[in-house]
Design a protein around this motif. Structure first.
Motif, short mmCIF file in Angstrom:
data_model
loop_
_atom_site.label_atom_id
_atom_site.label_comp_id
_atom_site.label_asym_id
_atom_site.label_seq_id
_atom_site.Cartn_x
_atom_site.Cartn_y
_atom_site.Cartn_z
N TYR A 88 31.99 53.55 36.27
CA TYR A 88 32.05 54.01 37.66
C TYR A 88 30.72 53.83 38.38
CZ TYR A 88 36.77 55.83 37.39
OH TYR A 88 38.13 55.93 37.29
N LEU B 186 35.46 51.50 45.64
CA LEU B 186 35.43 51.58 44.19
C LEU B 186 34.98 52.93 43.65
CD1 LEU B 186 33.99 48.07 43.25
CD2 LEU B 186 36.38 48.78 43.41
N SER C 215 40.03 51.61 42.09
CA SER C 215 39.21 51.86 40.90
C SER C 215 40.01 52.52 39.79
CB SER C 215 38.00 52.73 41.26
OG SER C 215 38.42 53.96 41.82
#
Length: 281
Positions: free
Chosen positions: A92, A212, A236
């Motif tokens: 992430y 994202l 994402s």
């Protein structure tokens, strides 16, 4: 009738000049040029290095955090933990860095004005964008797979302190690790498409961050069952499904999730190509 009159030939104009042989620019030439550009620009190296450091470093950091707090985890958290969990968290943060590379590959040419020179040399804009996309994808895929494997092997000895580690031969693990590199390549392509649409580095990087990172977090706050269904289809969250050795609760199946992310990427890339061919450089 004047028999001595002569017919004077008109002087040859530009139309009578011999046609010049114009060398056709082949797709292979464009690929070679893009490969030269991406490997000689310093920002490519530094961005890839930053992405590698973030992914490997955060994988080790989160492996240490999970090992230290495993005894305090709930039964649900323990049930969903896998040897890939630290890498999933690290992704992430790293995916925005790899996305920035995709943005810079195209917006740097707009900021310097090199895009006009490039399109003069390569009039077929579809070939130009396709070559840039292919070279970027191959570079990020190669680096992404290597870095994801490195992250996995760095995290496992740390997890072994609590017997949480796994093997690359465990069910679904090899696919998850290799799939991480494939997802990074798709992220870079999506970012390239966004950079082509916006033609501005800062704005494109911010949009990559929102799509994202921010959107995935915001999706977790959506209420009810419809919120759960929407959440797993966000970019994402869909792409991250490939990192799990097996399908996790609230996620799509690994390959289905990556396919959804690939559809997002294809749509953005198609839109970028349409505008790229219609707008002035």
């Amino acid at each position: 009738m004047d028999g001595g009159a002569a017919v004077t030939a008109a002087p040859a104009g530009p139309a009578a000049a011999p046609a010049r042989n114009v060398r056709r620019v082949r797709f292979g030439h464009v690929l070679a040029a893009e490969w030269t550009k991406i490997r000689t620009v310093k920002s490519t190296f530094w961005t890839l290095l930053a992405g590698a450091v973030v992914l490997i470093g955060f994988s080790a950091l989160w492996a240490l955090a999970f090992s230290a707090t495993y005894d305090q985890m709930t039964d649900t958290e323990r049930a969903t933990f896998t040897p890939m969990t630290p890498i999933q968290v690290a992704f992430y943060f790293a995916m925005v860095v790899f996305g920035a590379l995709g943005v810079l590959v195209i917006t740097a040419e707009y900021s310097t004005g090199m895009i006009r020179t490039a399109l003069t040399s390569v009039p077929r804009r579809a070939h130009y964008l396709a070559a840039k996309t292919l070279v970027l994808a191959l570079v990020v895929l190669a680096v992404g797979v290597a870095v994801t494997f490195a992250s996995f092997f760095v995290a496992q000895p740390i997890l072994a302190a609590k017997d949480l580690d796994g093997s690359i031969g465990d069910p679904g693990v090899l696919r998850a690790v290799a799939g991480g590199g494939l997802w990074l390549a798709l992220i870079a392509i999506m970012a390239l498409a966004l950079g082509t649409l916006l033609r501005h580095t800062a704005g494109s990087v911010v949009l990559v961050f929102v799509l994202l990172f921010v959107l995935g977090i915001a999706g977790g706050f959506l209420p009810g069952s419809w919120g759960e269904n929407v959440n797993k289809f966000l970019p994402s969250n869909a792409g991250a499904a490939i990192l799990a050795p097996a399908q996790q609760p609230g996620q799509l199946a690994p390959w289905s999730g990556l396919a959804v992310f690939a559809i997002y990427t294809a749509v953005l890339l198609a839109a970028a190509l349409v505008l790229f061919e219609r707008r002035d450089a």
